[in-house]
Write a protein that holds these residues in place. Structure first.
Motif, PDB file in Angstrom:
ATOM      1  N   UNK A   1     -51.006  12.227 -24.793  1.00  0.00           N
ATOM      2  CA  UNK A   1     -51.463  11.643 -23.535  1.00  0.00           C
ATOM      3  C   UNK A   1     -51.492  12.674 -22.398  1.00  0.00           C
ATOM      4  N   UNK A   2     -51.855  13.908 -22.728  1.00  0.00           N
ATOM      5  CA  UNK A   2     -52.015  14.990 -21.749  1.00  0.00           C
ATOM      6  C   UNK A   2     -50.723  15.355 -21.034  1.00  0.00           C
ATOM      7  N   UNK A   3     -49.609  14.794 -21.491  1.00  0.00           N
ATOM      8  CA  UNK A   3     -48.306  15.128 -20.924  1.00  0.00           C
ATOM      9  C   UNK A   3     -47.543  13.914 -20.456  1.00  0.00           C
ATOM     10  N   UNK A   4     -46.238  13.855 -20.809  1.00  0.00           N
ATOM     11  CA  UNK A   4     -45.368  12.769 -20.366  1.00  0.00           C
ATOM     12  C   UNK A   4     -43.916  13.199 -20.567  1.00  0.00           C
ATOM     13  N   UNK A   5     -42.962  12.543 -19.899  1.00  0.00           N
ATOM     14  CA  UNK A   5     -41.550  12.877 -20.095  1.00  0.00           C
ATOM     15  C   UNK A   5     -41.104  12.576 -21.528  1.00  0.00           C
ATOM     16  N   UNK A   6     -40.039  13.242 -21.954  1.00  0.00           N
ATOM     17  CA  UNK A   6     -39.530  13.056 -23.318  1.00  0.00           C
ATOM     18  C   UNK A   6     -38.371  12.068 -23.387  1.00  0.00           C
ATOM     19  N   UNK A   7     -38.094  11.360 -22.305  1.00  0.00           N
ATOM     20  CA  UNK A   7     -36.932  10.470 -22.272  1.00  0.00           C
ATOM     21  C   UNK A   7     -37.000   9.389 -23.342  1.00  0.00           C
ATOM     22  N   UNK A   8     -38.221   9.005 -23.731  1.00  0.00           N
ATOM     23  CA  UNK A   8     -38.387   7.994 -24.766  1.00  0.00           C
ATOM     24  C   UNK A   8     -39.037   8.587 -26.018  1.00  0.00           C
ATOM     25  N   UNK A   9     -38.937   9.895 -26.166  1.00  0.00           N
ATOM     26  CA  UNK A   9     -39.523  10.558 -27.334  1.00  0.00           C
ATOM     27  C   UNK A   9     -38.463  11.309 -28.122  1.00  0.00           C
ATOM     28  N   UNK A  10     -37.771  12.212 -27.450  1.00  0.00           N
ATOM     29  CA  UNK A  10     -36.755  13.022 -28.133  1.00  0.00           C
ATOM     30  C   UNK A  10     -35.585  13.261 -27.185  1.00  0.00           C
ATOM     31  N   UNK A  11     -34.883  12.194 -26.826  1.00  0.00           N
ATOM     32  CA  UNK A  11     -33.790  12.350 -25.865  1.00  0.00           C
ATOM     33  C   UNK A  11     -32.571  13.009 -26.502  1.00  0.00           C
ATOM     34  N   UNK A  12     -32.054  14.023 -25.849  1.00  0.00           N
ATOM     35  CA  UNK A  12     -30.822  14.666 -26.288  1.00  0.00           C
ATOM     36  C   UNK A  12     -30.075  15.136 -25.057  1.00  0.00           C
ATOM     37  N   UNK A  13     -28.784  14.782 -24.986  1.00  0.00           N
ATOM     38  CA  UNK A  13     -28.003  15.113 -23.814  1.00  0.00           C
ATOM     39  C   UNK A  13     -26.683  15.769 -24.211  1.00  0.00           C
ATOM     40  N   UNK A  14     -25.937  16.231 -23.215  1.00  0.00           N
ATOM     41  CA  UNK A  14     -24.767  17.078 -23.454  1.00  0.00           C
ATOM     42  C   UNK A  14     -23.763  16.469 -24.424  1.00  0.00           C
ATOM     43  N   UNK A  15     -23.477  15.173 -24.292  1.00  0.00           N
ATOM     44  CA  UNK A  15     -22.444  14.542 -25.119  1.00  0.00           C
ATOM     45  C   UNK A  15     -22.975  14.082 -26.470  1.00  0.00           C
ATOM     46  N   UNK A  16     -24.256  14.281 -26.710  1.00  0.00           N
ATOM     47  CA  UNK A  16     -24.869  13.747 -27.926  1.00  0.00           C
ATOM     48  C   UNK A  16     -24.235  14.243 -29.208  1.00  0.00           C
ATOM     49  N   UNK A  17     -23.851  15.529 -29.250  1.00  0.00           N
ATOM     50  CA  UNK A  17     -23.322  16.092 -30.491  1.00  0.00           C
ATOM     51  C   UNK A  17     -21.975  15.494 -30.871  1.00  0.00           C
ATOM     52  N   UNK A  18     -21.083  15.302 -29.892  1.00  0.00           N
ATOM     53  CA  UNK A  18     -19.770  14.749 -30.245  1.00  0.00           C
ATOM     54  C   UNK A  18     -19.851  13.256 -30.542  1.00  0.00           C
ATOM     55  N   UNK A  19     -20.854  12.602 -29.989  1.00  0.00           N
ATOM     56  CA  UNK A  19     -21.066  11.193 -30.340  1.00  0.00           C
ATOM     57  C   UNK A  19     -21.610  11.083 -31.760  1.00  0.00           C
ATOM     58  N   UNK A  20     -22.614  11.887 -32.077  1.00  0.00           N
ATOM     59  CA  UNK A  20     -23.229  11.804 -33.402  1.00  0.00           C
ATOM     60  C   UNK A  20     -22.270  12.250 -34.496  1.00  0.00           C
ATOM     61  N   UNK A  21     -21.348  13.165 -34.195  1.00  0.00           N
ATOM     62  CA  UNK A  21     -20.382  13.616 -35.199  1.00  0.00           C
ATOM     63  C   UNK A  21     -19.479  12.471 -35.648  1.00  0.00           C
ATOM     64  N   UNK A  22     -18.970  11.712 -34.700  1.00  0.00           N
ATOM     65  CA  UNK A  22     -18.101  10.577 -35.041  1.00  0.00           C
ATOM     66  C   UNK A  22     -18.909   9.477 -35.710  1.00  0.00           C
ATOM     67  N   UNK A  23     -20.126   9.274 -35.250  1.00  0.00           N
ATOM     68  CA  UNK A  23     -20.998   8.267 -35.839  1.00  0.00           C
ATOM     69  C   UNK A  23     -21.295   8.607 -37.300  1.00  0.00           C
ATOM     70  N   UNK A  24     -21.506   9.875 -37.583  1.00  0.00           N
ATOM     71  CA  UNK A  24     -21.751  10.301 -38.958  1.00  0.00           C
ATOM     72  C   UNK A  24     -20.514  10.089 -39.823  1.00  0.00           C
TER      73      UNK A  24
END
Length: 854
Positions: free
Chosen positions: A86-109
């Protein structure tokens, strides 16, 4: 002090040793092993051998996030903007990744025991419900029945096949979240608060607000039910304390996901999900106060008679499509075994049989479906049984939630209720596919069913006086519904869907179509009858087991073992209709790109210029082109509202072939350097205006309609049109361009664009980039300058005379602020969980009887 401490440590160790050798702990371990075995068995051998489910939605996600993922892998940074669609748009609803994501996903895994996908998905779905039932003081062997029933409910398996993985994660973490609520109201404040916070954090991280929103009905129901129970028993203080603890848990869970929630909310204000078009007529059929169009919201509405799929899976024919080897296979009537039998016996003429391959098995109210919502015949019977024998507010809450869920799933089939929800309940109008609210019934039905079994096991001595009559009535009622399906299947509705009836109704009695539709009726009615007989068999088998238990022929563990077997066989075999080994792509075929290059792709990629766009006309609304190119089209359920307006007015015309000069001008200003006509047919567009250009003049429009209308008359290379509110940014007049004035792009990254502009007199520079009202920072030689919107969609700035560097960056400060809050909140939740575990281990023998009043 040291001696006392050592003694306490020794005592705690002995308590733990005694606990891990207790029947309760052994039962827990056995249950986990059974859930693991079922999870592996369902996906055997494909998941173990490395096969993949190349689901449609998963592939779409891979395509539109490819630019973001590639940039992240190369730089270690996550861009918040992509030009892939769409010629450009934010990624907030496409590939969101934030600072705490890794430690959350580790416990979730770790919670998923590091199992391969999708084995882990089925396991966590069952495990979460198992935890909930244990929290509600259900014995482990009965909880095992409920866990299997919930986790293998057909909708959950279907969404795995469809690739709705984040929806699945959200639904999997809801039961253990509610388990935390239950523990808190039982007086286990630390354990309950920590558990609720942990799984609510996981649930919200699933980024499927619609499912969380729907389950607020259930959460509110639990809060009210416990309020009634505790206030009646004189434990109002406990309810207040627990509610405060849970409020803190909710705040922490929300704060842990603040980056995603905040940016999703802010983005929604500019997207189709939260903002109507500013163009006249854009709200003709919209909900009050914003949101989606009502027809769009209710397009997927469950039919009233279709609701019987909860008991009889194929009461409306099952599914339209089934995932198979990375694509979707159309399920036609010709695939139904009964069609082959009728053809072989001569009941369906040979010349008619091939036409059955053009009609779908599904004939319900929805446009199409991947399968029905089936919770299990035995579970429906036990649910009705529980509606009679279970006592207290919990029963009534679960019953009310079930009724609400079913009624709202009917959507346009009960429009008066849907209108109330859309017009008066906040956020309800942001969500489509109302049929999916049946996930609430999929939760409440097995829960009340297991609570009914809990009652019978606790008071077997009252079998003849309290349970036997309700048992015969409720199980008999379900058996009666099945008998109706066997003997008179047409009582569940006609053999054509509403869409089919409108399309073919006039042909039903005309030769030679009469023979065809007679065959369609036979096959579809046979599907209802066959599944009705099947459900009847399971109801009789489950009912017999419960009756023999009530008559003291065997103990509760034997009853549970029989029900585990019956429920597993029932749901296992039904689910295999919609997701089986054929759905997987073998590992050897999953190597390399999931989107092979077409001849057109190769021709375009031979152009190594760093930033241009592609207009793929045949695949304009598909995600696949975004994998290789920066595209004019694409696929996303929450595209920018202004871009949708441009599609409706101009870009959509290319698919019809009715293209005007204004349409071409729009394509040119979006820098569509290449136009794809087919897999091997691509042409270079000589009119593409490039990455940026200087205009001779700016005209101002009073509103959105005037701005859009101006695009029909202006030449974008020379003139820009802007809203009056940007007059102070762009100025009232534009200096004339001088010979030799230039502007060109010097570097490209998804979230950073640099340009060199040379202008003798200065002026207005227009960029072929989509305007977004917040987050973009523009500098000229390092000095920030305001950004304006022109041509309804594009960015523009005022540039001074001379040679300058223009840099655009999209790195919203809000990402850093919300990320810090998130990290602190995640750490606090983990500390609470660890504290709760330590406290539980140290207080094992000190636990007295629960004072909860049921």
């Amino acid at each position: 002090m040291t001696i006392i401490s050592a003694a306490n440590t020794s005592s705690a160790g002995e308590r733990i040793r005694q606990y891990v050798t207790s029947r309760t702990f052994i039962g827990f371990v056995v249950s986990v092993l059974v859930l693991l075995a079922i999870s592996f068995a369902f996906f055997w051998p494909d998941a173990v051998q490395g096969g993949e489910l190349r689901q449609h939605d998963t592939l779409q996600g891979m395509a539109i996030s490819h630019e973001t993922e590639t940039f992240r892998d190369a730089t270690g940074e996550t861009p918040r903007w992509t030009n892939a669609l769409f010629s450009g748009m934010p990624t907030f609803q496409i590939s969101p990744e934030y600072a705490a994501g890794k430690i959350v996903s580790a416990v979730r895994t770790a919670y998923g025991l590091w199992l391969p996908s999708p084995v882990n998905l089925l396991f966590i779905m069952m495990m979460g419900f198992f935890i909930l039932l244990l929290a509600m003081k259900v014995r482990w062997y009965l909880a095992l029945v409920g866990a299997i029933a919930y986790g293998m409910s057909s909708y959950f398996i279907i969404i795995i096949g469809a690739g709705h993985i984040w929806k699945f994660y959200t639904l999997a973490y809801i039961p253990p979240t509610i388990a935390g609520i239950v523990l808190a109201y039982r007086g286990r404040y630390l354990a309950g608060g920590a558990l609720a916070a942990l799984f609510a954090m996981f649930q919200i991280a699933g980024n499927h607000v619609q499912m969380s929103y729907y389950f607020m009905i259930v959460v509110a129901g639990f809060v009210v039910a416990y309020a009634v129970m505790l206030f009646r028993s004189g434990n109002a203080r406990r309810w207040v304390k627990a509610t405060c603890v849970l409020a803190v848990a909710a705040i922490l869970a929300v704060a842990a996901n603040l980056p995603n929630l905040y940016h999703t909310y802010e983005y929604s204000k500019e997207s189709m999900r939260g903002r109507h078009s500013e163009l006249a007529g854009g709200e003709a059929k919209d909900a009050k106060g914003g949101g989606l169009d009502k027809d769009y919201i209710t397009a997927w509405s469950y039919g009233k008679s279709e609701t019987f799929t909860l008991l009889i899976p194929d009461v409306k024919g099952g599914a339209t499509i089934k995932p198979e080897a990375g694509s979707n296979k159309f399920l036609s009537l010709a695939d139904v075994p009964e069609a082959g039998k009728l053809t072989a016996s001569g009941q369906i003429p040979g010349e008619i049989a091939p036409y059955l391959g053009q009609l779908p098995q599904y004939f319900g109210d929805q446009p199409m479906t991947n399968g029905p919502v089936y919770v299990g015949a035995i579970l429906v019977a036990l649910f009705l049984f529980g509606c009679v024998v279970v006592r207290g507010p919990m029963k009534w809450m679960l019953l009310v939630c079930t009724v609400i869920s079913i009624a709202l799933s009917w959507g346009h089939n009960m429009m008066w209720l849907t209108d109330i929800m859309i017009d008066h309940f906040p956020m309800y109008n942001k969500f489509r596919t109302v049929a999916s609210i049946l996930v609430v019934a999929e939760f409440t039905i097995p829960l009340l069913a297991i609570l009914a079994l809990k009652e019978v096991v606790a008071d077997r001595g009252e079998w003849k006086t309290r349970f036997r009559t309700p048992f015969f009535i409720t199980f008999g009622l379900c058996a009666l519904f099945c008998l109706v399906g066997i003997l008179a299947p047409d009582l569940y509705g006609g053999f054509l869907s509403e869409q089919e009836a409108q399309a073919y109704g006039s042909y039903l009695t005309q030769a030679p179509y009469a023979q065809l539709f007679a065959a369609v009726q036979k096959v579809r009615m046979s599907m209802i009858s066959a599944d009705s007989l099947r459900s009847l068999a399971f109801i009789l088998a489950g009912g017999l087991a419960l009756w023999l238990y009530g008559e003291r022929k065997f103990n509760a563990r034997v009853l549970a073992a029989i029900l585990v077997l019956l429920v597993t066989v029932d749901l296992f075999t039904v689910n295999k209709r919609y997701l089986d080994s054929a759905s997987f792509v073998p590992r050897r075929l999953t190597q390399g790109t999931p989107f092979p290059l077409t001849t057109a792709d190769r021709k375009i990629l031979a152009d190594t210029a760093m930033n241009y766009r592609v207009m793929d006309i045949p695949r304009f609304s598909e995600a696949a082109p975004s994998y290789h190119h920066k595209t004019i089209g694409g696929y996303h359920a929450a595209k920018l509202t202004r871009y949708q307006d441009m599609i409706d007015r101009h870009l959509g015309n290319f698919a019809t072939g009715n293209v005007s000069e204004a349409d071409m001008n729009v394509l040119n200003m979006l820098n569509a350097k290449y136009v794809v006509m087919g897999e091997s047919d691509v042409v270079e567009n000589p009119g593409a205006l490039g990455n940026a250009w200087l205009v001779d003049r700016v005209v101002y429009a009073k509103d959105a309609d005037a701005e859009m209308a101006a695009l029909d008359t202006i030449v974008p290379a020379l003139t820009a049109v802007s809203d009056m509110k940007f007059r102070d940014v762009l100025g009232t007049s534009v200096p004339p361009k001088a010979s030799g004035d230039t502007i060109y792009e010097t570097s490209y990254a998804p979230d950073r664009l640099a340009y060199r502009v040379n202008s003798a007199n200065g002026g207005v520079a227009v960029f072929s980039e989509v305007y977004f009202p917040w987050g973009w920072k523009v500098t000229v030689d390092g000095q920030e300058t305001p950004l304006a919107r022109v041509n309804y969609l594009l960015r523009a700035i005022r540039v001074p005379a001379g040679s300058h560097e223009v840099v655009m960056t999209y790195r919203p400060e809000s990402v850093k602020v919300t990320g810090t809050i998130s990290m602190v909140s995640v750490i606090l939740i983990y500390v609470a969980v660890i504290a709760a575990l330590l406290f539980a281990m140290l207080s094992l023998p000190a636990r007295g009887k629960d004072k909860e009043t049921a």
